[in-house]
Design a protein around this motif. Structure first.
Motif, PDB file in Angstrom:
ATOM      1  N   ALA A  88      13.387  33.131  51.866  1.00  0.00           N
ATOM      2  CA  ALA A  88      13.173  34.569  52.050  1.00  0.00           C
ATOM      3  C   ALA A  88      12.544  35.192  50.804  1.00  0.00           C
ATOM      4  CB  ALA A  88      14.515  35.245  52.339  1.00  0.00           C
ATOM      5  N   SER A  89      11.992  36.361  50.980  1.00  0.00           N
ATOM      6  CA  SER A  89      11.412  37.100  49.869  1.00  0.00           C
ATOM      7  C   SER A  89      12.489  37.330  48.803  1.00  0.00           C
ATOM      8  CB  SER A  89      10.893  38.440  50.405  1.00  0.00           C
ATOM      9  OG  SER A  89      10.419  39.208  49.358  1.00  0.00           O
ATOM     10  N   ALA A  91      13.782  34.972  46.912  1.00  0.00           N
ATOM     11  CA  ALA A  91      14.635  33.781  46.739  1.00  0.00           C
ATOM     12  C   ALA A  91      14.381  33.069  45.418  1.00  0.00           C
ATOM     13  CB  ALA A  91      14.430  32.814  47.902  1.00  0.00           C
ATOM     14  N   HIS A 247       4.645  31.048  52.360  1.00  0.00           N
ATOM     15  CA  HIS A 247       5.157  32.147  53.175  1.00  0.00           C
ATOM     16  C   HIS A 247       5.007  31.824  54.650  1.00  0.00           C
ATOM     17  CE1 HIS A 247       4.482  34.210  49.286  1.00  0.00           C
ATOM     18  NE2 HIS A 247       5.678  34.667  49.593  1.00  0.00           N
ATOM     19  N   GLU A 262      17.573  29.786  48.746  1.00  0.00           N
ATOM     20  CA  GLU A 262      18.270  31.043  49.035  1.00  0.00           C
ATOM     21  C   GLU A 262      18.876  31.519  47.738  1.00  0.00           C
ATOM     22  OE1 GLU A 262      21.141  30.728  52.232  1.00  0.00           O
ATOM     23  OE2 GLU A 262      19.517  30.305  53.657  1.00  0.00           O
ATOM     24  N   LEU A 285      14.059  29.331  60.295  1.00  0.00           N
ATOM     25  CA  LEU A 285      12.819  29.972  59.819  1.00  0.00           C
ATOM     26  C   LEU A 285      11.649  29.565  60.710  1.00  0.00           C
ATOM     27  CD1 LEU A 285      12.797  29.448  55.928  1.00  0.00           C
ATOM     28  CD2 LEU A 285      12.784  31.620  57.131  1.00  0.00           C
ATOM     29  N   ARG A 288      11.759  31.164  64.140  1.00  0.00           N
ATOM     30  CA  ARG A 288      11.415  32.580  64.049  1.00  0.00           C
ATOM     31  C   ARG A 288       9.895  32.752  63.926  1.00  0.00           C
ATOM     32  NH1 ARG A 288      14.077  34.874  59.263  1.00  0.00           N
ATOM     33  NH2 ARG A 288      15.853  33.712  60.027  1.00  0.00           N
TER      34      ARG A 288
END
Ligand code: ATP
Length: 293
Positions: A88-89, A91, A247, A262, A285, A288
């Protein structure tokens, strides 16, 4: 009255401007105080040429003492292999790349390139051995050819031509009014995100460094541009030890090793197939991102 108002108003403007300049200066000084400049140690030596193995050994790091970012981070990247870092952004993915480039020194652990502690190397030789495809490539107000040659000012004309070809820039350049002499940058032709990344890839090819960092752009490219960049990157990565700050998971599928981060720690590790089979954080991830397409 109005005669007095205008100069007073002007004085007010000057006062505000001066205050702002002082605040900027104060902020800059605070930043400088917080980030001690990284310099060569007195006995720093040039990096000895090697195959490009990277080893992060139990690294601890925080930009400020109150807030640790990486805790006990370890990763080994074999020469010529590709490590992708996802998560995630915030991390800590880009932080890892910054530490390898020694923008900051770590507070615990070690980072080695071919068994050499990067703190013992001259900054110049360390940074010459790492080529970066940044998230956002800066273009100068110069011709597209000069912008590419910036990757290695000593490159020959043939080497520049080869880099243009390998970065799949030929067709784009041929379509421009003055070919590779077309001005780009702020005052010249505006180029798209995908074209910018290919210019960055051409620069990296010219640099001929054994280690490559690809800091993927956060903004999504259209699927055509993305496919072209993936092709150029695959060719570029051959023969380089590559670190991908990812990303989009489409860039990591072929990585030899994927780290899922994380909050500064590795929570999963493996190849794409291994991680999907685990049905953990990576699989989530992946699912998604598949749904988003
Ligand atoms: P993204 O996917 O959004 O690029 P990331 O995983 O690459 O995120 P980092 O840029 O490594 O994340 O940042 C990790 C943490 O460190 C974040 O919480 C961020 O706010 C903090 N951070 C990054 N740069 C600095 C800095 N120069 N000073 C202080 N904190 C910073």
């Amino acid at each position: 009255m109005i005669q007095l108002f205008i100069p007073l108003n002007f004085l007010g403007f000057v006062y505000r401007e001066i205050r702002r300049a002082l605040t900027d200066l104060e902020n800059m000084l605070a930043l400088l105080r917080r980030q001690p400049a990284i310099v060569d140690t007195p006995d720093a030596k040039p990096r000895q040429a090697g195959a490009g193995e990277i080893y992060f050994e139990r690294v601890d790091f925080g930009y400020t003492p109150e807030r640790p970012i990486l805790r006990n981070f370890s990763a080994r990247v074999a020469p010529g292999s590709k490590l992708a870092i996802v998560g995630a952004s915030g991390a800590g993915k880009s932080t890892i790349a910054r530490l390898l480039y020694r923008f900051y020194d770590i507070q615990g652990g070690n980072i080695y390139i071919d068994g050499q502690d990067i703190r013992q190397l001259t900054l110049e030789s360390l940074r010459r051995s790492i080529a970066v495809v940044p998230q956002d490539t800066v273009l100068f107000n110069a011709s597209i050819r000069d912008n590419i040659a910036y990757g290695n000012p000593a490159a020959s004309e043939e080497e520049i031509d080869r880099a243009i070809k390998a970065a799949h820039l030929e067709i784009f350049i041929r379509s421009l009014p003055q070919g590779d002499q077309t001005l780009v940058g702020e005052r010249g032709l505006k180029v798209s995100g995908g074209e910018k990344q290919r210019i960055a890839i051409a620069r990296v090819l010219l640099k001929k460094a054994p280690i490559l960092i690809f800091d993927e752009a956060t903004s999504a490219l259209d699927s055509h541009a993305e496919a072209a960049i993936l092709d150029a990157l695959r060719e570029l990565a051959a023969g380089h030890t590559t670190l991908v700050i990812a990303h989009r998971l489409s860039t990591v599928v072929d990585a030899d090793q994927i780290l899922v981060m994380e909050q500064g720690q590795v929570v999963e590790q493996g190849s794409h197939a291994q991680l999907l089979a685990k049905q953990g954080a990576y699989a989530q991830l992946w699912n998604r991102q598949q749904e988003e397409h």
